[in-house]
Enzyme design. Structure first.
Site, mmCIF file in Angstrom:
data_model
loop_
_atom_site.group_PDB
_atom_site.id
_atom_site.type_symbol
_atom_site.label_atom_id
_atom_site.label_comp_id
_atom_site.label_asym_id
_atom_site.label_seq_id
_atom_site.Cartn_x
_atom_site.Cartn_y
_atom_site.Cartn_z
ATOM 1 N N LEU A 207 -0.603 -2.476 -7.547
ATOM 2 C CA LEU A 207 -1.798 -2.912 -6.830
ATOM 3 C C LEU A 207 -3.005 -2.126 -7.339
ATOM 4 C CD1 LEU A 207 -0.456 -3.163 -3.158
ATOM 5 C CD2 LEU A 207 -0.610 -4.959 -4.900
ATOM 6 N N GLY B 283 7.393 2.459 -5.129
ATOM 7 C CA GLY B 283 6.463 3.576 -5.021
ATOM 8 C C GLY B 283 5.376 3.225 -4.029
ATOM 9 N N GLY B 284 4.339 4.058 -3.952
ATOM 10 C CA GLY B 284 3.276 3.799 -2.988
ATOM 11 C C GLY B 284 2.680 2.412 -3.113
ATOM 12 N N ASP B 285 2.198 2.059 -4.322
ATOM 13 C CA ASP B 285 1.634 0.721 -4.551
ATOM 14 C C ASP B 285 2.299 0.060 -5.756
ATOM 15 O OD1 ASP B 285 0.669 2.343 -6.530
ATOM 16 O OD2 ASP B 285 -1.449 1.841 -6.258
ATOM 17 N N GLU B 286 3.557 0.435 -6.002
ATOM 18 C CA GLU B 286 4.303 -0.062 -7.155
ATOM 19 C C GLU B 286 5.454 -0.947 -6.675
ATOM 20 O OE1 GLU B 286 5.648 3.372 -9.205
ATOM 21 O OE2 GLU B 286 3.646 4.269 -9.350
#
Length: 347
Positions: A197, A237-240
């Site tokens: 993102l 992941g956080g935004d993965e």
């Protein structure tokens, strides 16, 4: 009260499956439990060997033969249906014989077929204890099945939780690695897509973690809606995110999925009166582009394609090609859309 009547009363209590025979082999009295097996049949007055068939010994064909086997174990069955198997023993009385019968190992079937209860057996009959044991075993087995079902349900829930990202409901990295290893070990072709993102950190830093969490949930829903039921979407992941498409290697179709994802993820997400704007960069690799379909190599090549999309301006999709190389200097980008930066966001 006659001696015959007194004897019958005693036998009804002590041997509720008895048959009292006269010298000609005709039935003069029947125990209440035995009569319960054939409630519509008048056994009294009939010949014993016309009601029952002796399967062992087969040589018994008349009253004299029956008395000749007094004291021996008899194997019988009723001649009409249901042909319930019985065990018995005969004793001579001087005026005829008494034959005491039992169900043997078929007692459970008899209890079921004839709706027998403990009152249908003599008070000292071990059948009562056997029925209690069977009932207790059935209850224990049912309790065990219930417990096993609960444990299995808890195990499934725990495994599901261990493979699920709690915020988005998507699969997590552990699940992704498990599925990727299984797909790589198989023979079916597949595609692996890495998605980041863009500008998410700006939303998270300027509008707070609640806004960031809301954006992640919306993004997860979009990814699920734009993929098939059999595809896997994981937040790693956080935004993965990683998306895997079993049996799909058509670049045109994969490119269409990527374009729809980017277009929808670029739409403004409202949150508590604020406008959250993000985009997405995507890199895709086909399983056949890795020698031996190595999971680590496939993830690395998908990353290279993703970085190519980011270097080309974000909001783009790239397929992996050998020309991307192994380092950050590679800039080749394929199937890329013109970058569309979200309004009010910095690159």
């Amino acid at each position: 009260m006659t001696a015959q009547h007194q004897l019958t009363q005693w036998l009804d209590t002590l041997c509720p499956m008895h048959v009292l025979l006269d010298a000609t082999g005709h039935v003069t009295a029947v125990g209440p439990t035995l009569q319960k097996l054939r409630p519509g049949v008048a056994m009294v007055g009939q010949r014993f060997l016309e009601l029952f068939e002796l399967t062992r010994p087969r040589a018994v064909t008349n009253m004299a033969d029956l008395l000749g086997h007094a004291g021996a174990k008899l194997h019988l069955q009723l001649r009409d249906t249901p042909r319930t198997s019985l065990k018995g023993v005969a004793v001579a009385t001087g005026q005829g014989a008494i034959v005491n019968l039992s169900f043997g190992i078929s007692v459970l079937d008899a209890v079921r077929d004839y709706a027998l209860t403990n009152s249908d057996f003599a008070a000292t009959d071990l059948t009562i204890e056997l029925l209690y044991l069977v009932e207790a075993k059935s209850a224990a087995m049912e309790a065990s099945r219930t417990l096993n079902q609960r444990l299995q349900g808890a195990k499934i829930a725990a495994e599901e939780q261990a493979f699920t990202d709690t915020l988005t409901g998507l699969k997590n990295r552990r699940a992704m690695e498990h599925v990727l290893s299984r797909m790589a070990a198989g023979s079916e072709p597949f595609a692996l897509m890495n998605l980041d993102l863009d500008f998410f950190k700006t939303v998270n830093d300027t509008m707070g973690h609640a806004a960031g969490d809301h954006v992640l949930q919306i993004a997860a829903r979009i990814m699920v809606e734009e993929t098939r039921d059999q595809d896997m979407v994981a937040r790693v992941g956080g935004d993965e995110f990683v998306l895997m498409f079993g049996g799909l290697r058509d670049k045109r179709r994969l490119g269409g999925i990527a374009r729809r994802l980017i277009a929808r993820l670029q739409e403004t997400v409202p949150f508590e009166g604020q406008r959250c704007n993000i985009s997405a960069s995507i890199g895709t690799v086909l399983s056949g582009q890795s020698r031996g379909r190595d999971p680590g190599d496939l993830l690395h090549k998908a990353d290279l394609a993703l970085y190519a999309s980011k270097r080309a301006g974000r909001g783009r999709h790239s397929f992996y090609e050998d020309s991307l190389g192994d380092g950050p200097a590679a800039t080749h980008c394929v199937d890329a859309e013109s970058p569309a930066l979200p309004r009010g966001s910095a690159a």
